[in-house]
Design a protein around this motif. Structure first.
Motif, mmCIF file in Angstrom:
data_model
loop_
_atom_site.group_PDB
_atom_site.id
_atom_site.type_symbol
_atom_site.label_atom_id
_atom_site.label_comp_id
_atom_site.label_asym_id
_atom_site.label_seq_id
_atom_site.Cartn_x
_atom_site.Cartn_y
_atom_site.Cartn_z
ATOM 1 N N LYS A 7 36.083 48.832 43.998
ATOM 2 C CA LYS A 7 35.235 48.338 45.087
ATOM 3 C C LYS A 7 35.158 46.819 45.128
ATOM 4 C CE LYS A 7 32.162 52.321 45.489
ATOM 5 N NZ LYS A 7 30.782 52.790 45.394
ATOM 6 N N ASN A 8 35.194 46.185 43.958
ATOM 7 C CA ASN A 8 35.089 44.726 43.906
ATOM 8 C C ASN A 8 36.448 44.044 44.076
ATOM 9 O OD1 ASN A 8 36.288 45.299 41.473
ATOM 10 N ND2 ASN A 8 34.776 44.248 40.221
ATOM 11 N N ASN A 19 42.136 40.656 38.692
ATOM 12 C CA ASN A 19 41.142 40.388 39.726
ATOM 13 C C ASN A 19 41.386 39.000 40.310
ATOM 14 O OD1 ASN A 19 40.109 38.747 37.665
ATOM 15 N ND2 ASN A 19 38.742 40.363 36.988
#
Length: 82
Positions: free
Chosen positions: A21-22, A38
């Motif tokens: 989700k992030n 990320n």
């Protein structure tokens, strides 16, 4: 792409990924988590996946940083290791 995967290990599709989700990406090898990316690196990866640029298995293998080189057995038998 066959030139880069000479032993054809990627045909078995050992790598998988999951977009969280992030917007971080979790990369697994044979169902074991080996790396999480990320930020900018994850955004770049997601963009390549959405545009279907190249072999996804090869891309995942490269992201893991030469995870399997194929010389593990030889290094165990090296005289300096004994």
């Amino acid at each position: 792409m066959g030139v880069e995967d000479k032993r054809e290990h990627l045909k078995e599709e050992p790598f998988s990924f999951q977009i969280m989700k992030n917007q971080s990406v979790v990369i697994s090898y044979n169902h074991k988590v080996i790396k999480t990316i990320n930020g900018k690196e994850a955004a770049k990866f997601i963009n390549k996946i959405e545009n279907e640029e190249g072999n996804i298995q090869l891309l995942l293998a490269k992201l893991t940083g030469n995870f399997k080189r194929g010389n593990e057995r030889l290094s165990k038998e090296h005289p300096k290791q004994q």
